[in-house]
Design an enzyme around this catalytic site. Structure first.
Site, PDB file in Angstrom:
ATOM      1  N   ASP B 121       0.874  -1.176   0.000  1.00  0.00           N
ATOM      2  CA  ASP B 121       0.000   0.000   0.000  1.00  0.00           C
ATOM      3  C   ASP B 121       0.904   1.216   0.000  1.00  0.00           C
ATOM      4  OD1 ASP B 121      -0.892  -0.336   3.539  1.00  0.00           O
ATOM      5  OD2 ASP B 121       1.000   0.122   2.532  1.00  0.00           O
ATOM      6  N   SER B 154      -0.666  -9.995  -1.732  1.00  0.00           N
ATOM      7  CA  SER B 154      -1.844  -9.581  -0.964  1.00  0.00           C
ATOM      8  C   SER B 154      -2.146 -10.480   0.216  1.00  0.00           C
ATOM      9  CB  SER B 154      -3.095  -9.582  -1.845  1.00  0.00           C
ATOM     10  OG  SER B 154      -2.905  -8.765  -2.950  1.00  0.00           O
ATOM     11  N   SER B 339      -6.580 -12.321   3.851  1.00  0.00           N
ATOM     12  CA  SER B 339      -5.816 -11.497   2.920  1.00  0.00           C
ATOM     13  C   SER B 339      -5.581 -10.115   3.530  1.00  0.00           C
ATOM     14  CB  SER B 339      -6.579 -11.360   1.602  1.00  0.00           C
ATOM     15  OG  SER B 339      -7.746 -10.611   1.810  1.00  0.00           O
ATOM     16  N   TYR B 340      -4.806  -9.286   2.840  1.00  0.00           N
ATOM     17  CA  TYR B 340      -4.424  -7.973   3.347  1.00  0.00           C
ATOM     18  C   TYR B 340      -5.657  -7.162   3.736  1.00  0.00           C
ATOM     19  CZ  TYR B 340      -1.575  -3.811   3.827  1.00  0.00           C
ATOM     20  OH  TYR B 340      -0.934  -2.708   4.322  1.00  0.00           O
ATOM     21  N   PRO B 341      -5.728  -6.736   5.000  1.00  0.00           N
ATOM     22  CA  PRO B 341      -6.966  -6.124   5.474  1.00  0.00           C
ATOM     23  C   PRO B 341      -7.133  -4.644   5.132  1.00  0.00           C
ATOM     24  CG  PRO B 341      -5.441  -6.379   7.302  1.00  0.00           C
ATOM     25  CD  PRO B 341      -4.750  -6.945   6.105  1.00  0.00           C
TER      26      PRO B 341
END
Lengths: 238, 677
Positions: B121, B154, B339-341
């Protein structure tokens, strides 16, 4: 003159004769249900050039008349005004043929709480409705059960109106179904012609077929109404 | 010659997981000097790009670099706060990160390639560039484009990681710059306004309370609008004037069933108007059925899960505030369960193997049977929302894990993620809705009935409710009858509630302040700064037609239209969690609501009264900043432009607030000191 082409269909270029012109204008205004008083006509005639095309004069006359207070500017007759006992709450129902010309003195949205209307005005005053500066205060929730209150704050109407005829008589009216042009943004002092309507317990019940919107406005009344609106709504809410 | 690759992750747990996946278990672990958490994992791996490699995988602990003003500006008395808009900022390694940085620098010397494995991110991209700059001090060749690469991942699932490892990409400088600009702006604007605010108000507060506490009254460009929402709602509730309204109720009994009809006008705020309309109904005496329509209806399954949704649902259903939910979700991600929160995406990519993920959930847990049902033909492609941040998919479970092996809080969040995912992969619930309209006098009334035919996703997702209403008797179009009962009733409007956390998150989202990653932090900030407090909301009287909220600890109750009882209003045993079992005014629902402190109110009112242009407590300034940062990411603006524009905007506001400080002081006197006038 070039303007002649536009008016080719109508017979009258002003003949230059003041009497004829005045009569023609009066007749036109009467056909619109706003027959002028002699005093008003005199005043109007003193401001015009007699060789102006008649249709233009008629339109100007109508425009100016619609900006006046009809209790002084149009002729009164029993046929064109409310009956004296129209506001009698004992009478369950009455049918009135009309046509009766009225002006709008006050209007209220009775479908929304007054407080929510106050909040809407305050949000506007804070600049939250200005483009680019909008602040969203209520987020519609998919699962919200509060749909009723949310839609209420956006609803418009029905509206309750305070109307006045040429005699100066005050009468309340209510929209049964939404009428085009009727709302809190409408001008105070706007003129309506009412036909074939029901009066229930002293309140006029209006539908689109009963109402012809002439338009117009009374500048000073309208300005004051808008300035006082928030204060009036607050008082009514309390 | 074997190539040597240095991989650096954002957190030790990620480094460990990735190392083990790539090495297939053959990993040598080494400690580093000065920090017990960070480890260096050594193994060999065959990368398609470089062939057989000796890999050292390590990590940092979040941001490596810190930023602050030069020493001469550090003291509050050293300069006018507005000088901070231009003061030089130095970048340095904080003491507690020195060992971590040193490790990177040293390891850099022995390696030819730098492979960044920070979270994907904006912040991660920025941390990646920080790692590169520190590593370059040990090995300047990392500055060349080909020698530093980045992994795109991810979740921490094995196949996914291996795939990511084999397809490195370049660091996204634009995203990193967006974060740099945010850091600089937050520092300049935050510091200058905080100093100004504190120095203007602290003396008068200290004088009043007689305390010598060095209380800082801080400013943050995101916190203030967040506080603004809380205070605005608070004031709305306090100023609320209840109003009476009137409505008409029609009830008709047919076939031994009592049917209530609702007035199309709902209710009006003028008694005379309603009396008149009601009288006309009574005069008409009979009502005519104008419409009878039965048609299929459905309740849509939920959209794939985003961060904002997770936070809202966490507050509503899981009794966890948004910050805690994100912390727990982060743990679950690091352990490889979800998965990536941090994602804004609410659509699943068409190519994703969703059935495979569903299959994994058939192995156990209370949803196993439902998952099996999906595999046996009940599977349906998830709905697609409108958002795609192109970085991460919606939050979903990545592996099966036995719930008992997770902590209490992890279980709650994990269960929610799994149930939500399975619900996404189910069919919508289906039912049949009958609508009946009446014309009574001049007025329109209506009623509707619902029969739930297939619960589908509702069976695995107890957080949504949809229950059959009572049966409706038969009505035919054109039928005329005299209603059993018609009466006028009176009611009163009631104030909205104070803001709850899900509402606050929704408002921040709708007004464009805070990103999914930061919203929870801003909310936490205004709590720690003592601008707001939270308290449990007392449950209000149930109003007509309100749905019941999901309570944790309740089993999902299938109710397929049997019997007369409505879905609402039935007595039910409540789970033991936090509250009385009674119904009605006194029961605590457990949702937290925000109440501003007197200082919070004073700050917002003080700034409001300064005028429209200085609205620090309105969202638009921050929203514009967020939009500018997005422009950097998309290459439409440079960091320098954005910093310049935002500083100018805030400098303007600063000057104006200086001129109108009296407004702020007056507000403090009024609210904090409780003086009148």
């Amino acid at each position: 003159m070039a303007s002649q082409r536009q008016y080719a269909a109508t017979p009258a270029m002003a003949s230059g004769n003041a009497e004829d012109v005045a009569a023609s204008i009066s007749a036109f205004l009467a056909s619109k249900h706003v027959p002028p008083t002699q005093a008003w006509m005199n005043g109007f005639m003193s401001t015009i050039r007699l060789n102006t095309p008649i249709v233009a004069l008629q339109k100007t006359a109508l425009f100016r008349l619609l900006a006046t207070d009809i209790t002084t500017s149009i002729t009164k007759s029993p046929a064109s005004c409310f009956a004296a006992n129209i506001t009698d709450p004992q009478v369950k129902e009455k049918h009135v043929r009309g046509p009766i010309t009225v002006q709008v003195l006050d209007i209220e949205d009775i479908g929304r709480s007054r407080w929510s209307q106050v909040e809407a005005i305050e949000a506007q005053e804070r600049g939250e409705t200005t483009k680019g500066r909008e602040v969203i205060r209520v987020v519609p929730d998919e699962n919200s059960s509060d749909a009723a209150t949310q839609t209420e704050s956006k609803s418009s109407g029905p509206h309750k109106l305070l109307l006045q005829d040429a005699y100066g008589m005050h009468v309340y009216a209510m929209e049964l179904t939404p009428i085009n042009g009727v709302g809190v943004q409408m001008a105070i002092g706007a003129k309506l012609v009412l036909k074939d309507f029901i009066v229930a317990r002293g309140v006029l019940l209006l539908e689109p077929r009963n109402v012809e919107m002439l338009g117009g406005k009374a500048d000073t009344w309208d300005k004051k109404w808008r300035e006082d609106r928030k204060k009036v709504l607050k008082e009514k809410a309390a | 010659m074997v190539t040597k690759v240095l991989c650096v992750a954002e957190k030790p747990s990620i480094a460990k997981a990735v190392a083990n996946h790539l090495a297939g278990g053959q990993v040598q672990t080494r400690n580093i000097q000065g920090n017990p958490y960070v480890k260096n994992y050594e193994f060999s791996y065959n990368f398609p790009t470089w062939g057989q490699c000796n890999v050292t995988m390590t990590s940092v602990l979040g941001h490596l670099l810190s930023h602050d003003f030069d020493a001469q500006y550090k003291s509050w008395r050293s300069c006018d706060p507005s000088a901070l808009f231009e003061a030089h900022i130095e970048t340095f390694v904080e003491d507690d990160k020195k060992a971590v940085a040193e490790n990177i620098k040293q390891q850099a010397r022995y390696n030819r390639v730098l492979y960044i494995w920070t979270d994907c991110d904006r912040e991660g991209e920025n941390i990646g560039t920080e790692i590169r700059s520190v590593a370059s001090q040990g090995n300047p060749s990392f500055r060349q484009p080909g020698n530093t690469v980045r992994a795109r991942f991810s979740n921490i699932e094995r196949a996914h990681i291996i795939n990511a490892a084999r397809s490195p990409v370049q660091l996204d400088e634009a995203q990193s710059n967006a974060v740099s600009s945010r850091i600089e702006l937050d520092l300049r604007i935050g510091a200058s306004f905080t100093r100004n605010l504190t120095m203007s108000l602290r003396p008068m507060i200290q004088e009043h309370t007689g305390e010598e506490r060095s209380q800082v009254i801080s400013y943050g460009s995101c916190q203030f609008p967040t506080l603004g929402f809380v205070v605005e709602r608070y004031i709305r509730v306090r100023n609320f004037v209840p109003e009476t309204f009137w409505g008409i109720k029609v009830m008709h009994e047919k076939d031994r069933i009592k049917v209530s009809f609702n007035w199309a006008r709902n209710h009006l705020f003028d008694r005379m108007a309603v009396v008149i309309l009601f009288e006309r109904c009574l005069t008409a005496r009979t009502a005519r059925v104008t419409k009878v329509q039965t048609k299929p209806t459905s309740k849509w399954k939920p959209l794939p899960l985003t961060t904002v949704e997770l936070q809202k649902c966490g507050s509503r259903f899981l009794r966890l505030d948004s910050q805690r939910v994100m912390q727990v979700a982060e743990q679950l991600y690091q352990k490889g369960w979800i998965s990536y929160p941090r994602t804004e995406t609410d659509q699943f990519d068409r190519g994703m193997d969703l059935q495979g993920l569903v299959q994994k959930q058939t192995q156990g847990g209370p949803w196993a049977q439902f998952a099996q049902g999906l595999m046996n033909g009940g599977f349906s492609q998830p709905r697609s929302g409108r958002n795609n941040d192109k970085a991460h998919p919606p939050i979903h479970p990545v592996n099966f894990v036995v719930p008992a092996s997770l902590s209490q809080e992890e279980q709650r969040v994990h269960e929610f993620v799994v149930r939500r995912f399975l619900a996404c992969c189910s069919h919508d619930a289906r039912g049949s809705k009958t609508e009946i309209n009446l014309l009574y006098g001049f007025e329109v009334f209506s009623t509707s009935g619902l029969v739930v035919l297939e619960r589908n996703f509702l069976d695995v997702y107890p957080y949504d409710k949809w229950t059959s209403s009572q049966d409706l008797p038969d009505f035919r179009e054109g039928q005329v009858f005299e209603p059993t009962e018609a009466r006028m009733y009176e009611g009163q409007t009631s104030p909205p509630g104070y803001l709850t956390e899900p509402e606050l998150i929704a408002l921040m989202d709708a007004n464009g302040i805070g990103t999914d990653a930061t919203m929870a932090e801003h909310i936490a900030k205004i709590k720690t700064r003592d601008y707001v407090q939270t308290r449990p909301r007392a449950r209000q009287q149930r109003r007509e037609g309100e749905e019941e909220e999901y309570e944790p600890g309740e089993a999902a109750e299938p109710d397929v239209g049997r019997g007369r009882g409505r879905g609402r209003g039935r007595a039910r045993a409540r789970g033991g969690r936090g509250g009385a079992n009674g119904r009605g005014g006194g029961a605590i629902s457990g949702v937290q609501e925000f109440i501003p402190t007197t200082l919070g109110v004073a700050l917002v009112e003080g700034y409001e009264n300064m005028g429209f242009e200085t609205s620090l407590t309105k969202p638009f300034l921050r929203k514009e900043m967020e939009l500018r940062m997005k422009a950097i990411c998309e290459g439409r603006k440079t960091k320098a432009e954005v910093v310049h524009e935002s500083i100018e905007q805030y400098r303007d506001v600063y000057i104006r607030t200086q001129q109108r400080l009296d407004s702020l002081r007056a507000a403090v006197r009024k609210y904090v000191f409780q003086e009148d006038g």
